[in-house]
Design an enzyme around this catalytic site. Structure first.
Site, PDB file in Angstrom:
ATOM      1  N   HIS A 101       0.884  -1.170   0.000  1.00 21.89           N
ATOM      2  CA  HIS A 101       0.000   0.000   0.000  1.00 21.89           C
ATOM      3  C   HIS A 101       0.919   1.217   0.000  1.00 21.89           C
ATOM      4  O   HIS A 101       2.035   1.155   0.550  1.00 21.89           O
ATOM      5  CB  HIS A 101      -0.823   0.119   1.279  1.00 21.89           C
ATOM      6  N   ASP A 104       2.316   1.958   3.366  1.00 23.83           N
ATOM      7  CA  ASP A 104       3.239   0.979   3.968  1.00 23.83           C
ATOM      8  C   ASP A 104       4.676   1.433   3.760  1.00 23.83           C
ATOM      9  O   ASP A 104       5.581   1.022   4.483  1.00 23.83           O
ATOM     10  CB  ASP A 104       3.155  -0.398   3.284  1.00 23.83           C
ATOM     11  N   GLU A 232     -10.698  -6.917  -4.688  1.00 26.40           N
ATOM     12  CA  GLU A 232     -10.495  -7.978  -3.698  1.00 26.40           C
ATOM     13  C   GLU A 232     -11.753  -8.066  -2.830  1.00 26.40           C
ATOM     14  O   GLU A 232     -11.978  -7.211  -1.965  1.00 26.40           O
ATOM     15  CB  GLU A 232      -9.268  -7.652  -2.827  1.00 26.40           C
ATOM     16  N   GLU A 268      -8.890 -13.641  -1.688  1.00 26.23           N
ATOM     17  CA  GLU A 268      -8.207 -13.959  -0.425  1.00 26.23           C
ATOM     18  C   GLU A 268      -8.943 -15.108   0.272  1.00 26.23           C
ATOM     19  O   GLU A 268     -10.163 -15.060   0.458  1.00 26.23           O
ATOM     20  CB  GLU A 268      -8.159 -12.730   0.486  1.00 26.23           C
ATOM     21  N   HIS A 271     -11.048 -14.157   3.317  1.00 29.54           N
ATOM     22  CA  HIS A 271     -12.269 -13.424   2.982  1.00 29.54           C
ATOM     23  C   HIS A 271     -13.332 -14.377   2.442  1.00 29.54           C
ATOM     24  O   HIS A 271     -14.526 -14.167   2.665  1.00 29.54           O
ATOM     25  CB  HIS A 271     -11.977 -12.342   1.950  1.00 29.54           C
ATOM     26  N   ASP A 296      -4.619 -13.845  -2.533  1.00 27.78           N
ATOM     27  CA  ASP A 296      -4.026 -13.506  -1.242  1.00 27.78           C
ATOM     28  C   ASP A 296      -4.021 -14.788  -0.427  1.00 27.78           C
ATOM     29  O   ASP A 296      -5.062 -15.271   0.039  1.00 27.78           O
ATOM     30  CB  ASP A 296      -4.801 -12.383  -0.539  1.00 27.78           C
ATOM     31  N   ASP A 307     -11.138 -11.511  10.441  1.00 30.08           N
ATOM     32  CA  ASP A 307     -10.082 -11.733   9.469  1.00 30.08           C
ATOM     33  C   ASP A 307      -8.767 -11.959  10.227  1.00 30.08           C
ATOM     34  O   ASP A 307      -8.111 -11.000  10.609  1.00 30.08           O
ATOM     35  CB  ASP A 307     -10.017 -10.439   8.636  1.00 30.08           C
ATOM     36  N   ASP A 309      -6.012 -13.549   9.153  1.00 29.91           N
ATOM     37  CA  ASP A 309      -4.811 -13.468   8.301  1.00 29.91           C
ATOM     38  C   ASP A 309      -3.694 -14.393   8.770  1.00 29.91           C
ATOM     39  O   ASP A 309      -2.554 -13.955   8.996  1.00 29.91           O
ATOM     40  CB  ASP A 309      -4.285 -12.024   8.236  1.00 29.91           C
ATOM     41  N   ASP A 338      -0.760 -12.466   2.397  1.00 26.06           N
ATOM     42  CA  ASP A 338      -1.407 -11.435   3.214  1.00 26.06           C
ATOM     43  C   ASP A 338      -1.674 -12.073   4.573  1.00 26.06           C
ATOM     44  O   ASP A 338      -2.803 -12.416   4.922  1.00 26.06           O
ATOM     45  CB  ASP A 338      -2.701 -10.966   2.545  1.00 26.06           C
TER      46      ASP A 338
END
Ligand code: XLS
Ligand code: CA
Ligand code: CA
Length: 438
Positions: A101, A104, A232, A268, A271, A296, A307, A309, A338
């Site tokens: 991003h 980031d 996404e 993802e 998700h 992802d 989420d 991750d 991710d």
């Protein structure tokens, strides 16, 4: 430049019997599986935000890992230290791509002009490292959800000024993606959704999101971006209702607003399960609509409703994912981890072991999916299941050379239909286990 991850060697393939935690057991980059090298099927990417940013903070406690990488956080020195750490990390693991991003890469400032100047500086530095190492960019994106100005959404915001800030961030993130030669550009609708219809005009908001995406496509193509744009999907969190609920919803949106030629999906795993689907379901829906772009690669926790991750270790899911990917002829995108270490996994070694786990899981998935396809029993069963459409009245249905009356007359001539053949689900699940554990 001094080594950051001291004592951690280049990670090598040692085979499935190795007990060395800092080695690959299954990921053997050059090994050929299903007609391609593993690394070609599996363009792995490092997620800048989790790997170089997330330090174990959760709603109940502060950082558990030191990700200062020797510099003071919130400074450009730290932004550079993250670049150094990231490239050393990717090189040691043989990871060829990264995803980012905008925010980031540098600490965001109050003034967007200053933030952009910082992005120019850091992107020159990153580009130098890319040239030096051959590491590439998988995709870029703009973070249009953290800053308080996006509390009512970015493309779906109620404020025209905020909409322009979203546009400005997308423009800059596209500039960076093109500068890095990225394969794709992602829209994750972090705050594109709503909490209550009492204060929301859904149609207006969705149209505005589509307008912003069209503007992004026009600009991207103008500056030479030839890759795919991605949506996404995610069903909830942070908003109660997210507009890009799942693959089917996102595909409908893209077609409704004429964006389907430029966009594909970034699916993802976490998700998918939040949406009440399997990962494989989301991949299949994307693939049959020509929209399977990128992945992802992570996993959620079936006991938790958010989420999480996590790094993927579920070989069953990875196998079914790779089954879809092989059938689709591979991805034009890649596999972005991710994912983040669990809060108590707080050493540098843990960061490496997490990626080793994820890469090995997908390598295993690739090999098992290839075996499943080679074995042929699953595909054969599906082929046979629909055999009644190969000739006779079934073929006329497929060819479109019949009418409702003719079908009704045909049914009348049969008087009653036989029950279709067994679905053989348990046999097929047994075959899957037989191949997974042989
Ligand atoms: C959040 C999303 C996000 C996107 C990129 O849940 O996964 O990280 O991948 O903005
Ligand atoms: Ca994601
Ligand atoms: Ca996520």
């Amino acid at each position: 430049m001094s080594e950051i991850f001291k004592g951690i060697p280049e990670i090598r393939f040692e085979g499935k019997d190795s007990k060395n935690p800092l080695s690959f057991k299954f990921y053997d980059a050059e090994k050929t599986v299903a007609g391609k090298k593993m690394k070609e099927y599996l363009p792995f990417a490092m997620a800048w935000w989790h790997n170089l940013g997330a330090a174990g903070t959760d709603m109940f406690g502060r950082d558990t890992v030191d990700k200062s990488f020797g510099a003071e956080k919130g400074t450009m020195e730290h932004a550079k230290a993250k670049v150094d750490a990231g490239f050393e990390f990717m090189q040691k693991l043989g990871i060829e791509y990264f995803c980012f991003h905008d925010v980031d890469l540098v600490p965001e400032t109050e003034d967007i002009n200053e933030t952009n100047a910082r992005l120019d500086e850091i992107s020159d530095y990153i580009l130098g490292k890319m040239k030096e190492t051959g590491i590439k960019c998988l995709w870029g994106t703009a973070n249009m959800f953290s800053n308080p100005r996006f509390m009512n959404g970015a493309g779906s915001t109620s404020s025209a000024d905020v909409y322009c800030f979203a546009a400005a961030q997308i423009k800059k993130a596209l500039d960076l993606t093109v500068k890095f030669g990225g394969r794709g550009y992602v829209f994750w609708g972090g705050r594109e959704g709503y909490e209550t219809l009492l204060n929301t005009d859904v149609k207006f908001e969705q149209e505005n999101i589509a307008r912003l995406m069209h503007l992004a496509v026009d600009y991207g193509r103008k500056i030479g971006f030839t890759g795919d744009f991605y949506i996404e999907p995610k069903p909830k969190e942070p908003m109660k209702h997210q507009y890009d609920f799942d693959a089917a919803t996102a595909i409908g949106f893209l077609r409704q607003y004429g964006l389907d030629k430029d966009f594909k999906l970034n699916i993802e795993a976490n998700h998918a399960t939040l949406a009440g689907h399997t990962f494989q379901h989301e991949l299949r829906i994307s693939a049959i609509n020509g929209m399977l772009g990128s992945i992802d690669a992570n996993q959620g926790d079936y006991l938790l409703g958010w989420d999480t991750d996590e790094f993927p270790f579920d070989v069953y899911e990875a196998t079914m994912c790779m089954y879809e990917v092989i059938k689709a002829g591979g991805l034009t995108g890649g596999f972005n981890f991710d994912a983040k270490n669990r809060r108590p996994s707080n050493t540098y070694e843990d960061m490496f072991e997490a990626y080793i786990l994820g890469m090995d899981t997908f390598a295993l998935g690739l090999m098992k999916a290839a075996e499943l396809i080679e074995d042929g029993r699953i595909d054969e069963n599906i082929k046979n299941k629909y055999a009644s459409f190969n000739d006779g009245i079934g073929k006329k249905i497929i060819d479109g050379s019949t009418s409702l009356e003719e079908l009704a007359d045909y049914a009348a001539s049969l008087k009653s239909a036989e029950t279709p053949a067994s679905g053989k689900q348990e046999r097929l699940e047994g075959i899957l286990n037989q191949i997974l554990f042989k």
